[in-house]
Design an enzyme around this catalytic site. Structure first.
Site, PDB file in Angstrom:
ATOM      1  N   ASP A  59       0.850  -1.177   0.000  1.00  0.00           N
ATOM      2  CA  ASP A  59       0.000   0.000   0.000  1.00  0.00           C
ATOM      3  C   ASP A  59       0.891   1.233   0.000  1.00  0.00           C
ATOM      4  O   ASP A  59       1.545   1.543   1.006  1.00  0.00           O
ATOM      5  CB  ASP A  59      -0.909  -0.011   1.233  1.00  0.00           C
ATOM      6  CG  ASP A  59      -1.868   1.187   1.283  1.00  0.00           C
ATOM      7  OD1 ASP A  59      -1.754   2.086   0.417  1.00  0.00           O
ATOM      8  OD2 ASP A  59      -2.703   1.219   2.196  1.00  0.00           O
ATOM      9  N   ASN A  86       4.545   4.520 -11.434  1.00  0.00           N
ATOM     10  CA  ASN A  86       3.321   4.532 -12.226  1.00  0.00           C
ATOM     11  C   ASN A  86       2.043   4.543 -11.387  1.00  0.00           C
ATOM     12  O   ASN A  86       1.026   5.076 -11.814  1.00  0.00           O
ATOM     13  CB  ASN A  86       3.304   3.301 -13.151  1.00  0.00           C
ATOM     14  CG  ASN A  86       1.941   3.050 -13.741  1.00  0.00           C
ATOM     15  OD1 ASN A  86       1.502   3.743 -14.661  1.00  0.00           O
ATOM     16  ND2 ASN A  86       1.241   2.049 -13.202  1.00  0.00           N
ATOM     17  N   TYR A 150      -6.160  15.929  -7.222  1.00  0.00           N
ATOM     18  CA  TYR A 150      -5.336  15.243  -8.225  1.00  0.00           C
ATOM     19  C   TYR A 150      -4.436  16.241  -8.950  1.00  0.00           C
ATOM     20  O   TYR A 150      -3.240  15.981  -9.153  1.00  0.00           O
ATOM     21  CB  TYR A 150      -6.245  14.519  -9.212  1.00  0.00           C
ATOM     22  CG  TYR A 150      -5.524  13.750 -10.289  1.00  0.00           C
ATOM     23  CD1 TYR A 150      -4.902  12.538 -10.000  1.00  0.00           C
ATOM     24  CD2 TYR A 150      -5.479  14.222 -11.598  1.00  0.00           C
ATOM     25  CE1 TYR A 150      -4.247  11.820 -11.000  1.00  0.00           C
ATOM     26  CE2 TYR A 150      -4.833  13.514 -12.600  1.00  0.00           C
ATOM     27  CZ  TYR A 150      -4.219  12.311 -12.292  1.00  0.00           C
ATOM     28  OH  TYR A 150      -3.565  11.605 -13.279  1.00  0.00           O
ATOM     29  N   LYS A 154      -0.297  16.100  -8.951  1.00  0.00           N
ATOM     30  CA  LYS A 154       0.495  16.007 -10.171  1.00  0.00           C
ATOM     31  C   LYS A 154       1.345  17.257 -10.393  1.00  0.00           C
ATOM     32  O   LYS A 154       2.451  17.188 -10.946  1.00  0.00           O
ATOM     33  CB  LYS A 154      -0.427  15.766 -11.368  1.00  0.00           C
ATOM     34  CG  LYS A 154      -1.074  14.387 -11.364  1.00  0.00           C
ATOM     35  CD  LYS A 154      -0.034  13.272 -11.359  1.00  0.00           C
ATOM     36  CE  LYS A 154      -0.686  11.900 -11.480  1.00  0.00           C
ATOM     37  NZ  LYS A 154       0.304  10.800 -11.498  1.00  0.00           N
ATOM     38  N   THR A 185      -7.746   3.566 -18.171  1.00  0.00           N
ATOM     39  CA  THR A 185      -7.128   2.757 -17.133  1.00  0.00           C
ATOM     40  C   THR A 185      -8.071   2.645 -15.931  1.00  0.00           C
ATOM     41  O   THR A 185      -8.985   3.449 -15.760  1.00  0.00           O
ATOM     42  CB  THR A 185      -5.803   3.382 -16.644  1.00  0.00           C
ATOM     43  OG1 THR A 185      -6.099   4.567 -15.891  1.00  0.00           O
ATOM     44  CG2 THR A 185      -4.891   3.727 -17.808  1.00  0.00           C
TER      45      THR A 185
END
Length: 266
Positions: A59, A86, A150, A154, A185
């Site tokens: 995790d 990734n 998010y 990023k 994905t």
């Protein structure tokens, strides 16, 4: 299991599905693979044929567990030639309706985990003149409705690793930053809502939906050609330029194209 010395070694996080799985499958011919994912069953399902040398369930939001695991790998791995950060998660919820623990989890997996992996494994990468590959996002360059946490993660990822690139320019370690846009994905199928549950409303997007195989092929080419940055989708690349040149226009257009996000308060 310790990978053999006959092949270079690649470590891929989030390797049980999506882009990580596609990359592992493409790189398996040239690399011994050390694969990490939170989903142990999926790792075993895809790599029970022995394609990967080592499978690890972990995790990435658990910093203590990651630290213990990295210390073990740093002493056990004979070398490390390629680190692909990734693994990632996202959310689809308005900024004001997103609980802090949801944002913390997104930051932990999408930003802090790549930093922790890089710091823990950098000595091995330096010995092997290795490469670090990070999955950034155009969302780190420009705002996207319903994804404030998010976007923040990023953005932090990009700034950290571009700074690191400058700081280690005199060392043999290189960095590839990948900026995919909309890729099909599981990260989006399991996107969190503002309370940390699976978001129920469908994904909103602009531009083309790309397959993981399409994306993995371009990343593989970028790795072998020693690229520093990969912008595989021209539409989102030019959208990021529009945001830098005229942010007010970009925000108006983005609100119009992704307006559905404003209808979901959770």
């Amino acid at each position: 299991m310790t990978p053999p010395d006959s092949k270079p070694i690649a470590l891929i996080t989030g390797a049980a599905s999506g882009l990580g799985l596609a990359l592992a499958q493409r790189l398996s011919a040239d690399y011994s693979l050390v694969l990490v994912d939170i989903n142990a069953a999926a790792l075993e399902q895809h790599f029970s044929d022995g394609t990967a040398v080592a499978l690890h369930a972990l995790d990435l939001s658990d910093r203590a567990a990651v630290a213990t695991w990295l210390n073990h790998q740093a002493s056990e791995l004979p070398r490390l030639d390629l680190l692909i950060n990734n693994a990632g998660i996202t959310h689809r919820s308005l900024a004001t309706a997103t609980q802090l623990d949801v944002i913390e989890r997104v930051l932990a997996v999408d930003y802090l985990a790549p930093v922790q992996f890089t710091q823990g494994l950098l000595p091995l990468l330096q010995k092997s003149s290795g490469k670090i590959v990070n999955m950034g996002s155009m969302a780190g360059w420009m705002p996207v409705l319903g994804r404030a946490g998010y976007c923040a993660a990023k953005s932090a990822l990009t700034q950290y690793f571009e700074t690191l690139r400058a700081e280690i320019a005199d060392t043999p370690v290189s960095i590839l930053m990948v900026y995919p846009s909309f890729v099909d994905t599981p990260i989006e199928h399991h996107a969190l809502d503002g309370q940390g549950l699976v978001a129920k409303h469908p994904r909103s997007m602009v531009g083309n939906m790309r397959s993981t195989e399409w994306m993995a092929e371009r990343i593989e080419r970028a790795i072998y050609s020693n690229r520093q940055r990969l912008f595989p989708d021209r539409f989102t690349y030019f959208a990021s330029l529009l945001y830098r040149i005229t942010p007010s226009l970009y925000l108006r257009l983005m609100r119009r194209r992704l307006r559905v996000e404003l209808e979901h308060k959770h």
